[in-house]
Each structure stands twice: as structure tokens, then as C-alpha cells.
Design a protein around this motif. Structure first.
Motif, PDB file in Angstrom:
ATOM      1  N   ALA B  37      19.270  52.254  31.657  1.00  0.00           N
ATOM      2  CA  ALA B  37      19.920  51.401  30.859  1.00  0.00           C
ATOM      3  C   ALA B  37      19.784  53.026  30.080  1.00  0.00           C
ATOM      4  O   ALA B  37      20.996  54.031  29.268  1.00  0.00           O
ATOM      5  CB  ALA B  37      19.855  50.763  30.539  1.00  0.00           C
ATOM      6  N   GLU B  38      18.869  53.330  29.449  1.00  0.00           N
ATOM      7  CA  GLU B  38      18.348  54.664  28.715  1.00  0.00           C
ATOM      8  C   GLU B  38      19.480  56.113  29.446  1.00  0.00           C
ATOM      9  O   GLU B  38      19.629  56.926  28.613  1.00  0.00           O
ATOM     10  CB  GLU B  38      17.087  55.364  28.332  1.00  0.00           C
ATOM     11  N   ARG B  39      18.565  56.417  30.995  1.00  0.00           N
ATOM     12  CA  ARG B  39      19.508  57.324  30.819  1.00  0.00           C
ATOM     13  C   ARG B  39      20.788  57.639  31.769  1.00  0.00           C
ATOM     14  O   ARG B  39      21.372  58.564  31.523  1.00  0.00           O
ATOM     15  CB  ARG B  39      18.382  57.725  32.607  1.00  0.00           C
ATOM     16  N   LEU B  40      21.261  56.064  31.500  1.00  0.00           N
ATOM     17  CA  LEU B  40      23.003  56.275  31.701  1.00  0.00           C
ATOM     18  C   LEU B  40      23.268  56.368  30.279  1.00  0.00           C
ATOM     19  O   LEU B  40      24.137  57.064  30.137  1.00  0.00           O
ATOM     20  CB  LEU B  40      23.465  54.618  32.504  1.00  0.00           C
ATOM     21  N   VAL B  41      22.681  55.919  28.983  1.00  0.00           N
ATOM     22  CA  VAL B  41      23.195  57.025  28.117  1.00  0.00           C
ATOM     23  C   VAL B  41      23.365  58.315  27.988  1.00  0.00           C
ATOM     24  O   VAL B  41      24.621  58.897  27.110  1.00  0.00           O
ATOM     25  CB  VAL B  41      22.538  55.743  26.677  1.00  0.00           C
ATOM     26  N   ARG B  42      21.736  58.696  28.230  1.00  0.00           N
ATOM     27  CA  ARG B  42      21.443  60.195  27.826  1.00  0.00           C
ATOM     28  C   ARG B  42      21.889  60.720  28.804  1.00  0.00           C
ATOM     29  O   ARG B  42      22.676  62.169  28.538  1.00  0.00           O
ATOM     30  CB  ARG B  42      19.789  60.144  28.151  1.00  0.00           C
ATOM     31  N   GLU B  43      22.432  60.337  29.742  1.00  0.00           N
ATOM     32  CA  GLU B  43      22.853  61.080  31.609  1.00  0.00           C
ATOM     33  C   GLU B  43      24.757  61.316  31.415  1.00  0.00           C
ATOM     34  O   GLU B  43      25.282  62.009  31.809  1.00  0.00           O
ATOM     35  CB  GLU B  43      22.411  61.836  32.537  1.00  0.00           C
ATOM     36  N   HIS B  44      25.093  60.579  31.324  1.00  0.00           N
ATOM     37  CA  HIS B  44      26.386  59.536  31.856  1.00  0.00           C
ATOM     38  C   HIS B  44      27.397  59.479  29.927  1.00  0.00           C
ATOM     39  O   HIS B  44      28.432  59.025  30.087  1.00  0.00           O
ATOM     40  CB  HIS B  44      26.756  59.066  31.891  1.00  0.00           C
ATOM     41  N   GLY B  45      26.693  59.473  29.051  1.00  0.00           N
ATOM     42  CA  GLY B  45      27.436  59.061  27.687  1.00  0.00           C
ATOM     43  C   GLY B  45      28.236  57.526  27.305  1.00  0.00           C
ATOM     44  O   GLY B  45      29.042  57.856  27.049  1.00  0.00           O
ATOM     45  N   LEU B  46      27.580  57.101  28.520  1.00  0.00           N
ATOM     46  CA  LEU B  46      28.038  55.449  28.510  1.00  0.00           C
ATOM     47  C   LEU B  46      27.137  54.762  26.867  1.00  0.00           C
ATOM     48  O   LEU B  46      26.076  55.356  26.522  1.00  0.00           O
ATOM     49  CB  LEU B  46      27.574  54.684  29.350  1.00  0.00           C
ATOM     50  N   ASP B  47      28.045  53.975  26.690  1.00  0.00           N
ATOM     51  CA  ASP B  47      27.909  53.038  25.401  1.00  0.00           C
ATOM     52  C   ASP B  47      26.903  52.425  25.605  1.00  0.00           C
ATOM     53  O   ASP B  47      26.699  51.865  26.723  1.00  0.00           O
ATOM     54  CB  ASP B  47      29.165  52.576  24.527  1.00  0.00           C
ATOM     55  N   ALA B  48      25.721  51.797  25.026  1.00  0.00           N
ATOM     56  CA  ALA B  48      24.667  50.976  25.302  1.00  0.00           C
ATOM     57  C   ALA B  48      25.103  49.556  26.353  1.00  0.00           C
ATOM     58  O   ALA B  48      24.427  49.354  27.269  1.00  0.00           O
ATOM     59  CB  ALA B  48      24.175  50.472  24.212  1.00  0.00           C
ATOM     60  N   LEU B  49      26.438  49.069  25.918  1.00  0.00           N
ATOM     61  CA  LEU B  49      26.169  47.921  26.913  1.00  0.00           C
ATOM     62  C   LEU B  49      27.033  47.920  27.793  1.00  0.00           C
ATOM     63  O   LEU B  49      26.838  47.648  28.597  1.00  0.00           O
ATOM     64  CB  LEU B  49      28.038  47.500  25.540  1.00  0.00           C
ATOM     65  N   GLU B  50      27.850  49.231  27.715  1.00  0.00           N
ATOM     66  CA  GLU B  50      28.129  49.153  29.779  1.00  0.00           C
ATOM     67  C   GLU B  50      26.707  49.877  30.230  1.00  0.00           C
ATOM     68  O   GLU B  50      27.003  49.322  31.211  1.00  0.00           O
ATOM     69  CB  GLU B  50      28.597  50.823  28.945  1.00  0.00           C
TER      70      GLU B  50
END
Lengths: 113, 888
Positions: B37-50
Motif C-alpha cells: 500500500a505504501e508503495r502504491l501511494v509513493r509510486e502511483h500517488g493513490l490515496d491511502a484507502l484506495e
């Protein structure tokens, strides 16, 4: 659409052994390492890593210990045992022989028969 | 091998800490998802929930992979067992009737099974509790009569000690009863083992104080010495440390105590006194002489078979040297413990083994009975089984669940049964010790082996109860089972079921009359008392030591008279009399009537016989019902006897007994007589005591013979008091005995009421055991009939409803339902009554009583059986035709 391919049955264990042979890793790290060394070409169901890790640990091919990750969280790290190293060598040789044989078979043209 | 070991180790770790393992897996997988989840936030700019949602989706189900992880660690069966156990317990609570019946039956079966298993294991155990105790053996001369070895072997024993190489040490002992007079001056008979020094070297137990016996003590002319046991040291010498060197009087001989053995040492059987066995073989010719038990230890590396082979050769030489024995003597060797308990031939050993198997079979029979009941319950769950099969449950998975359910039931029975067995064994040990002695290696308490045995039986019973019905139920095609969901069953209870129910009724009817008979006799023993004031009597068995009794009959008679005269002179003693045995406990003989007044002359009857003093009946206030009591003229050639009321009722069918003549047949006193001695009945006395000697017999026909002092040895002296027995009289009794003659022995001096109480308590436990077994049979039979009828009516609901809708009278429908039950119960009753009659005739119960018993029990069983069908039949009638038709 992705370029990645599904894993052949039985190859996940080999990939885990290879990944762990390159350094001590936690479960998520094993996933990243496999993706890294395969150039992101292999599709892995992430959760399936863990039963495979436990199976290898049971077989004495890898060992685990709890430690601290880069982001300062408690994580379980895996490393290869000597039995695991031997197995990795055997499996790699077998795989290479198989891959060569299949590649050879696929390269064959009508004229070469 | 290494992989197997690693697997075992990891499974063991997992089993030790299943909760930690679960927590560790959860933490590890949670870490993975969080990192993704942290990687997705970091690399794809997703919000934490998504990011968290996608990380979970990519992982593929935390719960699923944790479950797979548990399987890898070998924990899946814990989940299954825990689920099955929960279901099993729920089933126990839901079907309370079956739980009650089943657990009671299993309790009875496993309780009895564990008790007997422990008894038989202890009996069969070949090892003494010493180092290498299993190598201690007995050596015996077997004769043509099994169980009657030739023990007069002194000379041979001396020769064997020199010759036998396969036995390291060879020893011998005999038990004598001698009067012990210690510092307190009170003479008490004690059992003394006259034993060779090997009796101490074989057990390898050092003395606690002083020394044990040495070969030098055995030489003729050696100073008399004795070694005492720990219990005797504390009980008779107050545990005094200076007991060694003290002089006591043993059998009239001043003897020096030379040692004290440690607590628990009671070799060879249950001894507390050991004196040297004097081996003067030169004075003993052949087999004449002392009766000895010979024991030894197998030499290192020598097997029992090798020792037997050597003894065979030695035995052949011995037999050749004694042609008078016609080659009948066989020198044999077997485990020491077996010799003491009489397991000296293969037939007896096999009989014990068979008994052990049969006792286990009892549990198996109960389990099969319960399997029938469980099958009826399983049949009602066929729909559920079909649904589970359709959803993918394997047959083995369903069978495992049924097994665990049954195991929950049998484990309850095993637990309660083991507790009861423990109590029973404790009481049994107490009774054995109270009544005499038991070999020192026998300790009746629940051993680990017996607990394992009981738990094994519980598992076996669960397999029979759970798996057998399960196999039958799961063998039916699922589509057939699915009909069960609509209220119609596709299963049929076939002829095997009917046969089993008939057998159950038959067994119940066969066993019940005997149990009722026993229970009745126990109640009589409890309620009726002795028929005289047993509290006013003290009894003792009086004997002169063997050496005196064998050579000096006059001295025996004089001492008997002296003792009784001294007792009469005691304050509060109102009368003293004697007999050959305690009233109510007498040996039996067979007799035949003479002349045509009674039955066929060839018919023999078992009676108890007692030799009594002329005033015996007066002292016990047993009034004469006919004829006269004994007088001096009845001695000698008159051959007058008095019989009791039971004799007249059972053997003469209440005809006039006076003048009837009979003679004894068979064993005892027949040797020299060309013609059997004829006796004539001169009186009839009422039964005393008025309770039966055991719950398995009625009051026993008894013949009383007149006896004068000196005629009977040993004899039972009965002392009657005007009121209750004064405190301390038992000790006074012993003191008088010692004063009359140092060689006079008084055994088992005790209030008569106490003796009767001990006897009754023994039978009370037997009756309880029988009662439990019988009740479980009765319960199982009733429940079996109930289950069968309930199931039959359930199957016929549709038919009953239609017949009811078509106007069939309810009573006809009820009769129809009863008819099948009545037929099966009737068949069972007939078979059971025949069996029961055979058993009761075997026990010599009179015909009128037998008929009444069997008829009563048959009536009770018929009522129970029909009542059991009443509920299901009424349920059938209550079905609405419309409801029944809906299921079509």
C-alpha cells in the motif's frame, strides 16, 4: 494488457530460493526481488508466496528470524540454508537443461529434421 | 530422514504454540500488505484507502493464505478436531437421552473392564519389583494332577543347588505359623518364612538394621535367629533402634533378632518374619519331609527355555531314581509370581489371557449396541450428510466428524468408569488386606497401562459407534439421502437391526432374573441380620502348632477344654462353645438319601457340613423345629445328625425329616471305609445365620454333626456375652491363649458381627457391579426398542396419515404399530427366559422361585418394551394427513 507471464507450476519455490540466495529478505522483499530479477515479466499471486515460504522453511531449505525492516517495522527475514543452496544448484541445473531442451526443440526447422 | 525430522520438529513447534504461529503469520502478511500500500501511494500517488484496497486485492485474501499457511504447518486437523468436538458436544446436549444411556453403558463397561484388566494384569505380571525381578523364577515338581505340585523336595533341593547351572541362586522357603511373645508378654500368632539365605540375596535388598540371614544360620545347631520386617518393627517393637540383639520367644523358642528389613520388603509372599530354613537333608528320605517352595534367579544370559531344558534332564534323572512315582514327576520352571498365584500350567495362563480378552469384548458389545442407537440418530441426519457431500465434504471427513462425536460420548464414559474403577480397586485391596494377606507385588490401583487400556477401549468404542453407522449412512447414494430433507428417509433398518434388538431383549431377560435374585439376597443380607445377636459374640480359630497337633491329640483336646474353661470364667461371658467353622460359612459335601422315602437314591445333593459342640444350638439360641438337640448319646455309633430348615425345605420338600438316613459320597473320609457311613436325622434346627452366604446362593442346606473337644482341629471358638463385647476383650482372649499353652495359636480373633460385615461388604460391591452391568443392558435394550420403533413409525408416517385420512380407526393403527414391536419383544422374551432358566437352575434356585422371577422380569421387560413404543405410535397418529401428503 501486460507483458508478464503466469508462473509455470513448481517454479515459485525455485524463484524464492534464488531471491533469498541473493541476500536476507522479508516476504515482501522476496516479491520485489523476484520482480526485479525477472524484469517484471512474471505474474505472482502475492499471497501465494507465504505458503510457499513456510513449505520451504519446513523442508529446511530456508530459515527465518524476526528483525527490523528499512521503515523500522518488525518483519520476518528469510535466508538460505546450506541444504537450500544445494537444492537451488540442483534445481537450476535441471531447469537449464529443460529450458535448453525446449528451446532447442522450438528452434528446430523442417530442414533440420 | 533429515527431512522427516525437520517436518516433525516444525509440526511439533506449531502444535506447542498454535496461537503464536497464527499471530506471527497474521503480522507477516499484514506487513506485506502495508508495504505494498505504501508503495502504491509513493509510486502511483493513490490515496491511502484506495492503495490499501488494491494492496489487499493484489495479495489475494489474507484469510485464505493464512489458512493455507496453517495447513502447511500441519494445523488443519486442529481446526477440524476443534470444530468436530464442538459439534459433538452440541450433539450430546441435543440428544440427551442417548447421551445418558450411552455414557451410563460406557461407564459400566469401561469401569468393569478397567477393574478386571488391572486385576488380571497384576495377576499375569511375571516381574517382581526388584532389579531384574522378571528373572526370579520358581522351580516345582509337577505331578499328574495339575495345580497339585509335589512340594516335599528337601533332599532334591539340596542336590539341585549343587547341580543346576542355569540358575544363579537357588533358595527355598516354607511358611509356618508360630506364636510370637515379645517384651509386652502378649502371644500372637505370626506367619514366619523359614527361608534360605538366597531369599535375601536374590532380591538384592540390603537390611535397614543389622544383617539378614546367612548360610551359616541354616546349619543344624546354629543359634536361633530371626529377621523382622519394617511393619513388624514399628507395629510390635515401636520402631525401637535397639531391637537388633533383643531376644523374643518365637514358637516357644528364645530367638535373637539379628536384622530389620526396609519398608516394603515382604519377600517371598507377604512376610514380616524370617527365620533360617534348617537344611538337614540327611534325615529326609526321598520326597518325605518338609513341604518347600523353591525359587531362584536365571543366570545371566540364560533364557527360561534354556533353564527348563536343563531341568528336564535333571528331572529325568530324579524320576529314574524314583520308579515308585511312575514317571509322573516333571521338574518345571516358571515366573515366580505365577507360581505364587497358581498360574502353573499353560491352560490357566491362557484362561487368564482369555478372561482379559473377554472383559475387553464386553466394552465392544456395549459399543455395538450403542452403534445401533447412534445409527438411528445418524439416519435422521442423512439429509445433512447428503448436503455436506454435495458441498464437497469427503467421506473420510464426514466419518471423522461422526467419530469425534462418538469419541466425546465414550470419553465421558471412560472418565467416569476410570474413577469408579479406582474406587473399586481401592476397596478391593482393602478387603484383601483385611481378610488375610496378598502377595507384596500386588498393588491394586489404576496403573498407567490400565488407563491407556481404558482410553484405547474408548477410542475403539467410538470407532464402532461412530464409524460403522457412518460407513453405512455415507454408503447410501446422496440423492437418496437428500429425500431425507423432505421428511422421507431412504434408509432401511434391515434384518440385522431386528436381530440385534431381539438379542438385546433376550440378553436383558437372561441376565435380569439373576441380578434381581442377587439384589434380593443382598437386600436380605442387609436387612435380615444374622438371626441372632452377632454383636454379642467374639470368635477365634484355635489351633495348636503343627508339630504338636500331629503327634499329641490328647494335648490338643486338653488345651481346647482348658481354653474354653478359662474363657467361661471371664466376667460377662455367658457361654462358650465350638464348631468346625464359623456359623454360615462351612465347607460343602455331597450326600445321597437312603431308602425310598425321598427321591431317587442315585440323586446327590450339595450340603454344608459343620461339626458342632453339643450346646452349640443353645448358645446361638437356635430353636429346634422338630426332633431333639444333641445329647451325649449321639456320639459314636448312633451317627445322629441335625439338619437345618433349608435342608428340609429344599431337599425334602417340607416332608418329615426325622429318621431319614443318608450317606456322603465323593471326596473326604472315604478312603478306608468299605461302605459309606450312614447318618440319621434326629432333629431340625432353624436356619442360622438367616442371611445367605453369598448373593449367588440361597440359604444353604446344612448338616450338623455332634463333636467332642479334640475331634475337631483347628476349631472355631465362639464366646457369647450377656451384653455387648467389653472393650479390650480381643487382647484378653489372646493373653489367655498364651497362658494356656505357648504352642496354642489364636487366629482371627474378632467380633462375629465384624466378620459378617466384611463378608457383606464384599458382596455389596459385587452386587453393585452386577447391578450396573444389568442396568446398562436394560437401558440399552429399552433405548434400542425405542429407537427402532421411533424410526419405523417415522418411516411409516405417510402411510399412517393416509390410512387415518381414509378412516382407519386409531386403535387399529396403534395395534398395527405394536404388532411388530410385540413380535420382536416376544421373540427376545422367549429366548431370554430359556437362557435365564438355565442360569438359575445352574445356581440351584428352586423351581417356584425361578418361575416367579422369570415371569416377573418378562412382564417388566414387555411393559418397558411396549411403553417404549407408545410415544412413537402416538406421534404417528398426531401427523395430519395434509402434512404427510405434502412430503409426497
Amino acid at each position: 494488457v501486460t507483458d508478464s507471464a503466469a508462473l509455470l507450476p513448481g517454479t515459485l519455490d525455485l524463484l524464492i530460493l534464488k531471491a533469498v540466495s541473493l541476500g536476507k529478505l522479508h516476504g515482501y522483499g522476496v516479491l520485489l526481488r523476484i520482480q526485479q530479477i525477472s524484469g517484471g515479466a512474471l505474474q505472482i499471486q502475492q499471497g501465494a508466496l507465504y505458503p510457499a515460504l513456510y513449505r520451504l522453511e519446513q523442508q529446511g531449505l530456508i530459515e527465518s528470524e524476526w528483525g527490523t525492516s528499512d521503515n523500522n517495522r518488525r518483519a520476518k527475514f528469510y535466508h538460505l540454508t546450506s541444504a537450500g543452496r544445494t537444492r537451488l544448484g540442483d534445481e537450476t541445473a535441471t531447469w537449464n537443461r529443460l529450458a535448453d531442451a525446449i528451446a532447442l526443440a522450438l528452434r528446430t526447422t523442417r530442414r533440420e529434421i | 530422514m533429515k527431512r522427516a525430522w525437520l517436518r516433525v520438529r516444525s509440526v511439533w513447534r506449531a502444535l506447542r504454540r498454535p496461537a503464536q504461529l497464527d499471530a506471527a503469520m497474521q503480522e507477516e502478511m499484514r506487513f506485506h500488505v502495508d508495504m505494498e500500500a505504501e508503495r502504491l501511494v509513493r509510486e502511483h500517488g493513490l490515496d491511502a484507502l484506495e492503495a490499501s484496497r488494491r494492496a489487499h486485492a493484489a495479495f489475494g485474501g489474507l484469510q485464505k493464505y493464512r489458512q493455507e499457511g496453517r495447513y502447511v504447518w500441519g494445523l488443519q486437523w486442529i481446526d477440524r478436531v476443534s470444530l468436530d468436538t464442538r459439534l459433538g458436544v452440541r450433539m450430546l446436549l441435543k440428544h440427551r437421552g442417548l447421551t445418558l444411556v450411552g455414557s451410563f453403558a460406557m461407564t459400566a463397561a469401561i469401569g468393569l473392564g478397567a477393574t478386571f484388566f488391572e486385576l488380571l494384569s497384576q495377576t499375569r505380571n511375571p516381574a517382581l519389583p526388584f532389579p531384574d525381578g522378571d528373572r526370579v523364577v520358581a522351580v516345582q515338581y509337577g505331578t499328574a494332577t495339575p495345580g497339585s505340585p509335589e512340594r516335599r523336595v528337601l533332599r532334591d533341593f539340596v542336590a539341585w543347588r549343587e547341580e543346576v547351572a542355569s540358575l544363579d541362586e537357588l533358595g527355598a522357603f516354607r511358611t509356618v505359623q508360630l506364636n510370637l511373645v515379645s517384651g509386652r508378654g502378649l502371644a500372637e500368632p505370626v506367619h514366619v518364612a523359614e527361608i534360605t539365605a538366597a531369599g535375601f540375596t536374590i532380591p538384592r535388598t540390603p537390611p535397614l538394621l543389622g544383617r539378614y540371614l546367612l548360610p551359616s544360620d541354616e546349619r543344624p545347631g546354629a543359634a536361633p535367629v530371626v529377621v523382622i520386617g519394617y511393619d513388624a518393627w514399628h507395629g510390635r517393637f515401636g520402631g525401637s533402634p535397639d531391637v537388633v540383639g533383643r531376644t523374643i520367644t518365637l514358637g516357644g523358642t528364645p530367638t535373637t533378632v539379628v536384622g530389620v528389613m526396609p519398608e516394603g520388603f515382604k519377600f517371598p509372599v507377604d512376610h514380616q518374619f524370617w527365620s533360617p530354613l534348617r537344611l538337614d537333608a540327611s534325615t529326609q528320605e526321598g520326597l518325605e519331609g518338609l513341604e518347600l517352595s523353591v525359587f531362584g534367579r536365571l543366570a545371566r544370559g540364560v533364557s527360561m527355555e534354556a533353564a527348563q531344558a536343563e531341568l528336564n534332564i535333571i528331572g529325568q534323572h530324579t524320576a529314574a531314581a524314583r520308579p515308585e512315582h511312575d514317571g509322573q514327576l516333571r521338574l518345571r520352571v516358571f515366573p515366580y509370581t505365577h507360581e505364587s498365584l497358581g498360574i502353573t500350567d499353560p491352560a490357566r495362563a491362557w484362561a487368564l489371557r482369555l478372561a482379559q480378552i473377554l472383559v475387553g469384548a464386553l466394552t465392544f458389545v456395549v459399543a455395538v449396541n450403542l452403534a445401533i442407537l447412534v445409527y438411528a440418530r445418524t439416519v435422521t441426519r442423512l439429509g445433512e450428510i447428503a448436503v455436506r457431500t454435495a458441498l464437497g465434504a469427503s467421506r473420510s471427513r464426514i466419518l471423522a466428524q461422526l467419530f469425534v462425536e462418538a469419541l466425546a460420548l465414550s470419553t465421558i464414559g471412560a472418565a467416569i468408569g476410570l474413577i469408579l474403577a479406582d474406587v473399586a480397586l481401592e476397596r478391593l485391596q482393602w478387603m484383601i488386606v483385611t481378610n488375610g494377606s496378598s502377595p507384596f507385588w500386588i498393588h491394586l490401583d489404576l496403573s498407567l497401562g490400565t488407563i491407556v487400556y481404558a482410553l484405547g477401549l474408548a477410542v475403539l468404542a467410538a470407532a464402532v459407534m461412530g464409524v460403522l453407522p457412518g460407513i453405512k449412512a455415507t454408503g447410501i447414494h446422496p440423492t437418496v439421502n437428500l429425500r431425507e430433507l423432505n421428511g422421507r428417509t431412504g434408509a432401511r433398518l434391515g434384518p440385522v437391526w431386528t436381530t440385534l434388538v431381539v438379542t438385546q431383549v433376550a440378553v436383558a431377560v437372561a441376565v435380569l432374573p439373576m441380578a434381581v435374585y442377587m439384589a434380593g439376597n443382598v437386600v436380605r443380607m442387609e436387612l435380615s441380620g444374622a438371626g441372632f445377636d452377632a454383636d454379642a459374640f467374639v470368635i477365634a480359630t484355635m489351633a495348636m502348632s503343627d508339630e504338636v497337633a500331629a503327634v499329641d491329640a490328647d494335648r490338643v483336646a486338653t488345651r481346647q477344654l482348658d481354653l474354653m474353661a478359662r474363657l467361661r470364667a471371664e466376667p460377662q461371658v455367658s457361654a462358650v462353645t465350638f464348631s468346625s467353622s464359623v456359623p454360615g460359612i462351612a465347607p460343602s459335601r455331597s450326600l445321597q438319601f437312603e431308602g425310598g422315602r425321598t427321591m431317587a437314591a442315585a440323586e446327590t445333593h450339595e450340603v454344608n457340613t459343620v461339626d458342632v459342640a453339643l450346646d452349640m444350638f443353645d448358645v446361638f439360641e437356635a430353636e429346634m423345629l422338630a426332633g431333639h438337640t444333641f445329647n451325649a448319646a449321639d456320639f459314636g455309633a448312633a451317627n445322629a445328625v441335625v439338619v437345618n430348615r433349608s435342608f428340609v425345605r429344599d431337599l425334602l420338600h417340607d416332608r418329615d425329616a426325622l429318621g431319614i438316613r443318608f450317606h456322603y459320597v465323593g471326596r473326604r473320609r472315604m478312603g478306608a471305609e468299605a461302605m459309606p457311613k450312614s447318618y440319621q436325622i434326629v432333629g431340625v434346627v432353624r436356619d442360622f445365620p438367616t442371611f445367605p452366604p453369598s448373593p449367588l446362593s440361597d440359604l444353604v442346606p446344612t448338616v450338623y454333626h455332634p463333636a467332642a473337644p479334640g475331634d475337631v482341629h483347628p476349631l472355631v471358638v465362639s464366646v457369647r456375652f450377656g451384653g455387648s463385647v467389653p472393650a479390650g476383650f480381643v487382647g484378653r482372649f489372646r493373653a489367655i491363649g498364651a497362658e494356656v499353652d505357648p504352642a496354642l495359636q489364636l487366629r482371627r480373633v474378632m467380633p462375629l458381627a465384624d466378620l459378617y460385615r466384611v463378608l457383606r461388604s464384599l458382596w455389596r460391591y459385587v452386587a453393585w457391579g452386577m447391578g450396573m452391568a444389568t442396568m446398562s443392558v436394560l437401558l440399552l435394550s429399552s433405548a434400542g426398542i425405542y429407537a427402532m420403533m421411533s424410526f419405523t413409525v417415522t418411516q411409516r408416517t405417510h402411510e399412517i396419515a393416509i390410512r387415518s385420512a381414509l378412516g382407519a380407526a386409531p386403535h387399529r393403527l396403534v395395534l398395527n404399530v405394536f404388532a411388530r414391536a410385540a413380535l420382536q419383544i416376544g421373540l427376545g422374551l422367549v429366548a431370554g427366559s430359556l437362557l435365564s432358566s438355565a442360569i438359575l437352575i445352574g445356581l440351584d434356585v428352586n423351581i417356584a422361585r425361578l418361575t416367579a422371577l422369570v415371569l416377573t422380569v418378562a412382564a417388566v421387560m414387555l411393559t418397558v418394551g411396549l411403553l417404549a413404543t407408545l410415544g412413537p405410535a402416538r406421534r404417528g397418529l398426531r401427523v395430519q394427513p395434509s402434512d404427510a401428503l405434502k412430503t409426497n
